[in-house]
Design a protein around this motif. Structure first.
Motif, PDB file in Angstrom:
ATOM      1  N   ILE A   9      -6.546   6.464  41.484  1.00 35.77           N
ATOM      2  CA  ILE A   9      -5.310   6.907  40.839  1.00 35.77           C
ATOM      3  C   ILE A   9      -5.375   6.543  39.363  1.00 35.77           C
ATOM      4  CG2 ILE A   9      -2.803   6.587  40.771  1.00 35.77           C
ATOM      5  CD1 ILE A   9      -2.967   5.890  43.778  1.00 35.77           C
ATOM      6  N   TRP A  11      -3.308   5.461  36.324  1.00 34.47           N
ATOM      7  CA  TRP A  11      -2.038   4.841  35.990  1.00 34.47           C
ATOM      8  C   TRP A  11      -1.882   4.755  34.485  1.00 34.47           C
ATOM      9  CZ3 TRP A  11       0.719   3.660  40.331  1.00 34.47           C
ATOM     10  CH2 TRP A  11       0.018   3.488  41.520  1.00 34.47           C
ATOM     11  N   ILE A  35      -0.840  11.632  32.331  1.00 36.36           N
ATOM     12  CA  ILE A  35      -0.241  10.638  33.228  1.00 36.36           C
ATOM     13  C   ILE A  35       1.169  11.108  33.558  1.00 36.36           C
ATOM     14  CG2 ILE A  35       0.458   8.234  33.528  1.00 36.36           C
ATOM     15  CD1 ILE A  35      -2.551   8.540  33.191  1.00 36.36           C
ATOM     16  N   ARG A  45       3.615   6.729  38.330  1.00 36.40           N
ATOM     17  CA  ARG A  45       2.281   6.485  37.785  1.00 36.40           C
ATOM     18  C   ARG A  45       2.338   5.865  36.389  1.00 36.40           C
ATOM     19  NH1 ARG A  45       1.343   6.807  42.313  1.00 36.40           N
ATOM     20  NH2 ARG A  45       0.341   8.483  43.416  1.00 36.40           N
ATOM     21  N   ASP A  72      -9.438   2.985  40.575  1.00 33.49           N
ATOM     22  CA  ASP A  72      -8.297   3.405  39.762  1.00 33.49           C
ATOM     23  C   ASP A  72      -8.645   3.297  38.283  1.00 33.49           C
ATOM     24  OD1 ASP A  72      -6.861   3.760  42.088  1.00 33.49           O
ATOM     25  OD2 ASP A  72      -5.514   2.059  41.774  1.00 33.49           O
TER      26      ASP A  72
END
Length: 172
Positions: A9, A11, A35, A45, A72
């Motif tokens: 992910i 972030w 993002i 996020r 991530d």
């Protein structure tokens, strides 16, 4: 420039030092980058703080930090948004990269992305290490100098002994 592949992910984190400062520029940079500035909860996020970078006891960071996993990417508008001192930032940077979280700095004097190893990324890491060491040396010198002159190396107390006595008299 080659495209980067995100396996986890991505972030985003933005921070200003005081409640009076505006996060708009940083949030705009992160959302323009991609993002999502979605709702809070599981879909969130992008995390933000309006608090000094003196320490990492900040609500947004404390919510984001446990969500970071290997694979991530933590994207920052500028590296100094992560913290105030290079020593603390270097420690956190090493912690994140050791756990497999990549760091992507999209602005500031040296943008870099740890997913793309190369001279710029290595230079940014070396510069961060160097500045952390310089900061530590200067701090040690200030403390030693203060001790030599008989002063404390810390900030003066805001609550003077007289004020403390007056307040104790009022409330006791």
């Amino acid at each position: 420039m080659t495209a980067t592949v995100v396996t986890g992910i991505e972030w985003g984190y933005a921070r200003v030092s005081t409640k009076k400062q505006d996060l708009h520029r940083q949030i705009h940079a992160l959302t323009t980058y991609g993002i999502s500035d979605g709702p809070t909860g599981d879909d969130q996020r992008l995390y933000v703080d309006k608090l000094t970078g003196k320490h990492f006891n900040r609500q947004g960071w404390l919510e984001l930090r446990p969500r970071l996993r290997a694979g991530d990417v933590l994207t920052l508008p500028e590296l100094d948004r992560l913290g105030r001192t290079q020593t603390e930032m270097l420690h956190l940077f090493n912690e994140l990269t050791t756990m497999g979280v990549d760091v992507n700095v999209i602005g500031g004097p040296i943008p870099f992305d740890t997913r793309q190893p190369g001279p710029v990324t290595e230079m940014a890491k070396a510069l961060l290490l160097f500045l952390g060491q310089v900061e530590l040396i200067y701090k040690q010198e200030r403390v030693a100098s203060a001790r030599e002159s008989g002063k404390t190396a810390h900030r003066p107390r805001k609550l003077t002994p007289q004020l403390e006595e007056d307040l104790a008299g009022e409330f006791c």
